[in-house]
Design a protein around this motif. Structure first.
Motif, PDB file in Angstrom:
ATOM      1  N   ARG A 148      -0.920   1.526 -10.917  1.00  0.00           N
ATOM      2  CA  ARG A 148      -0.431   1.045 -12.214  1.00  0.00           C
ATOM      3  C   ARG A 148       1.018   0.569 -12.163  1.00  0.00           C
ATOM      4  O   ARG A 148       1.486  -0.093 -13.101  1.00  0.00           O
ATOM      5  CB  ARG A 148      -0.574   2.148 -13.265  1.00  0.00           C
ATOM      6  N   LYS A 149       1.726   0.914 -11.099  1.00  0.00           N
ATOM      7  CA  LYS A 149       3.114   0.472 -10.982  1.00  0.00           C
ATOM      8  C   LYS A 149       3.219  -0.995 -10.573  1.00  0.00           C
ATOM      9  O   LYS A 149       4.303  -1.577 -10.651  1.00  0.00           O
ATOM     10  CB  LYS A 149       3.844   1.355  -9.968  1.00  0.00           C
ATOM     11  N   LEU A 150       2.114  -1.589 -10.120  1.00  0.00           N
ATOM     12  CA  LEU A 150       2.138  -3.001  -9.742  1.00  0.00           C
ATOM     13  C   LEU A 150       1.993  -3.874 -10.984  1.00  0.00           C
ATOM     14  O   LEU A 150       1.250  -3.539 -11.901  1.00  0.00           O
ATOM     15  CB  LEU A 150       1.010  -3.317  -8.760  1.00  0.00           C
ATOM     16  N   ASP A 151       2.703  -5.009 -10.986  1.00  0.00           N
ATOM     17  CA  ASP A 151       2.530  -5.946 -12.102  1.00  0.00           C
ATOM     18  C   ASP A 151       1.339  -6.866 -11.821  1.00  0.00           C
ATOM     19  O   ASP A 151       0.699  -6.789 -10.767  1.00  0.00           O
ATOM     20  CB  ASP A 151       3.808  -6.749 -12.353  1.00  0.00           C
TER      21      ASP A 151
ATOM     22  N   LEU B 205       0.833  -1.206   0.000  1.00  0.00           N
ATOM     23  CA  LEU B 205       0.000   0.000   0.000  1.00  0.00           C
ATOM     24  C   LEU B 205       0.868   1.257   0.000  1.00  0.00           C
ATOM     25  O   LEU B 205       0.494   2.275  -0.588  1.00  0.00           O
ATOM     26  CB  LEU B 205      -0.935  -0.004   1.211  1.00  0.00           C
ATOM     27  N   GLY B 206       2.020   1.187   0.665  1.00  0.00           N
ATOM     28  CA  GLY B 206       2.936   2.327   0.638  1.00  0.00           C
ATOM     29  C   GLY B 206       3.431   2.623  -0.766  1.00  0.00           C
ATOM     30  O   GLY B 206       3.518   3.781  -1.177  1.00  0.00           O
ATOM     31  N   ARG B 207       3.739   1.569  -1.512  1.00  0.00           N
ATOM     32  CA  ARG B 207       4.170   1.753  -2.904  1.00  0.00           C
ATOM     33  C   ARG B 207       3.049   2.333  -3.747  1.00  0.00           C
ATOM     34  O   ARG B 207       3.277   3.200  -4.602  1.00  0.00           O
ATOM     35  CB  ARG B 207       4.624   0.413  -3.494  1.00  0.00           C
ATOM     36  N   ILE B 208       1.825   1.857  -3.522  1.00  0.00           N
ATOM     37  CA  ILE B 208       0.677   2.393  -4.275  1.00  0.00           C
ATOM     38  C   ILE B 208       0.482   3.865  -3.956  1.00  0.00           C
ATOM     39  O   ILE B 208       0.196   4.679  -4.833  1.00  0.00           O
ATOM     40  CB  ILE B 208      -0.597   1.584  -3.941  1.00  0.00           C
ATOM     41  N   GLY B 209       0.672   4.230  -2.679  1.00  0.00           N
ATOM     42  CA  GLY B 209       0.515   5.622  -2.295  1.00  0.00           C
ATOM     43  C   GLY B 209       1.542   6.522  -2.940  1.00  0.00           C
ATOM     44  O   GLY B 209       1.258   7.677  -3.260  1.00  0.00           O
ATOM     45  N   ARG B 210       2.761   6.015  -3.133  1.00  0.00           N
ATOM     46  CA  ARG B 210       3.824   6.824  -3.737  1.00  0.00           C
ATOM     47  C   ARG B 210       3.757   6.860  -5.255  1.00  0.00           C
ATOM     48  O   ARG B 210       4.027   7.896  -5.868  1.00  0.00           O
ATOM     49  CB  ARG B 210       5.191   6.293  -3.299  1.00  0.00           C
TER      50      ARG B 210
ATOM     51  N   ALA C 229      -9.597   1.238  -0.408  1.00  0.00           N
ATOM     52  CA  ALA C 229      -9.455   2.312  -1.400  1.00  0.00           C
ATOM     53  C   ALA C 229      -8.640   1.847  -2.593  1.00  0.00           C
ATOM     54  O   ALA C 229      -8.943   2.187  -3.741  1.00  0.00           O
ATOM     55  CB  ALA C 229      -8.805   3.532  -0.748  1.00  0.00           C
ATOM     56  N   ALA C 230      -7.601   1.052  -2.326  1.00  0.00           N
ATOM     57  CA  ALA C 230      -6.748   0.570  -3.420  1.00  0.00           C
ATOM     58  C   ALA C 230      -7.465  -0.457  -4.284  1.00  0.00           C
ATOM     59  O   ALA C 230      -7.336  -0.457  -5.511  1.00  0.00           O
ATOM     60  CB  ALA C 230      -5.467  -0.028  -2.842  1.00  0.00           C
ATOM     61  N   VAL C 231      -8.238  -1.337  -3.651  1.00  0.00           N
ATOM     62  CA  VAL C 231      -8.877  -2.430  -4.382  1.00  0.00           C
ATOM     63  C   VAL C 231     -10.123  -1.975  -5.132  1.00  0.00           C
ATOM     64  O   VAL C 231     -10.351  -2.336  -6.288  1.00  0.00           O
ATOM     65  CB  VAL C 231      -9.235  -3.589  -3.420  1.00  0.00           C
ATOM     66  N   TYR C 232     -10.938  -1.134  -4.499  1.00  0.00           N
ATOM     67  CA  TYR C 232     -12.243  -0.783  -5.071  1.00  0.00           C
ATOM     68  C   TYR C 232     -12.320   0.627  -5.667  1.00  0.00           C
ATOM     69  O   TYR C 232     -13.234   0.919  -6.408  1.00  0.00           O
ATOM     70  CB  TYR C 232     -13.336  -0.927  -4.009  1.00  0.00           C
ATOM     71  N   ALA C 233     -11.385   1.507  -5.315  1.00  0.00           N
ATOM     72  CA  ALA C 233     -11.462   2.886  -5.815  1.00  0.00           C
ATOM     73  C   ALA C 233     -10.337   3.208  -6.776  1.00  0.00           C
ATOM     74  O   ALA C 233     -10.014   4.366  -6.999  1.00  0.00           O
ATOM     75  CB  ALA C 233     -11.438   3.863  -4.635  1.00  0.00           C
TER      76      ALA C 233
END
Length: 307
Positions: free
Chosen positions: A11-14, A2-7, A57-61
């Motif tokens: 879309r940066k996740l494979d 989640l920290g990586r997603i916040g930064r 928030a990451a999964v659904y929004a």
């Protein structure tokens, strides 16, 4: 994760990491339900609850917004919406500025000696022999960056004082600073007009001044907003009103700082150029129209119109 997603954004996740995110989210919600059902430690439950909210928030929004996206959203929606929501406070500062600037102009135009009664002695020039443009911008182009940074720093300091005055003195110091700036604007305008440099005075101020003065009025509106939380809390407790108004005022001040940075760049790099008064006034008109369009239209969605 989640920290990586916040930064950096989702879309940066494979593909494998996105699947793992979904698996971990299901696991997390199960753990949260188990911890709550068995009355585990409150601190643990609070941590799992916060983590679940972030993951939801990451999964659904569509993921937590990246920094650049948040900044873009702030200036495209949050800031102009808050300016419109606080229009009464900002309009009050604008009205004060217009009234006192016009009053000072008329008084000093008729009685130049009264400028010393309206302003501190160090602000009143003993003898005006050249235009404001020649007085203010007697520096070389290679000094523009330094001058611009000094201007930005000073203007931000004034804006912060205007806002902070609303907190400490419940708006009284905010009204004082807004009035003082208006008196300075009008009185100096009259002095330069009497010396034969009236058109140049307003033309010198116009390119950067429209943005700068608007920013100061918004900062003043933020200060009055804090005072209103004490005097007019409505159905909220004063503590809750102060908390909500402080959040709104913080949005206004963040936008004001950005505006003053733009105004400082214009004042440091464009205003010193030897353009005629017509061009300088024209730039001021363009900035005024741009601000009017921005604050009246930016962030307006169909949902706003329905509400």
């Amino acid at each position: 994760m989640l920290g990586r997603i916040g930064r950096h954004g989702l879309r940066k996740l494979d593909e494998a990491e996105i699947l793992e995110l979904g698996r971990l989210y299901r696991w997390l919600t199960s753990d949260l339900a188990y911890a709550q059902g068995h009355h585990f430690d409150q601190q643990l439950r609070s941590y799992l609850n916060r983590l679940t909210a972030r993951a939801h928030a990451a999964v659904y929004a569509g993921g937590v917004e990246s920094g650049r996206t948040r900044v873009a959203r702030f200036f495209a929606q949050t800031f102009p919406r808050e300016v419109r929501a606080s229009w009464m406070f900002v309009a009050s500062c604008i009205a004060l500025t217009i009234i006192w600037a016009c009053a000072a102009y008329v008084i000093v135009q008729q009685h130049p000696g009264d400028a010393a009664a309206l302003l501190p002695a160090w602000l009143v020039p003993a003898h005006i022999s050249k235009s404001l443009h020649d007085s203010n911008f007697a520096f070389t182009p290679d000094q523009s960056a330094m001058v611009s940074s000094e201007i930005i720093t000073n203007n931000i300091r004034v804006a912060i004082l205007t806002f902070a005055g609303g907190i400490v003195t419940l708006g009284a110091f905010t009204v004082y600073l807004i009035t003082f700036n208006a008196l300075m604007l009008g009185a100096l305008g009259a002095l330069f007009a009497r010396a034969g440099f009236g058109m140049d005075y307003w033309a010198t101020i116009a390119p950067h001044g429209v943005i700068e003065l608007t920013a100061i009025q918004i900062a003043g509106g933020a200060g009055l907003l804090m005072g209103a939380a004490v005097f007019f809390p409505g159905r909220l407790s004063r503590h809750e009103a102060l908390r909500q108004h402080a959040r709104r005022a913080g949005v206004l001040i963040a936008g004001v700082i950005a505006m003053l940075c733009v105004a400082g760049v214009i004042e440091g790099f464009f205003s010193p150029l030897r353009f005629g008064p017509g061009i300088r006034v024209g730039v001021g008109v363009i900035t005024a129209l741009g601000l009017l369009l921005y604050f009246s239209s930016a962030g307006r969605l169909k949902e706003d119109r329905v509400l």
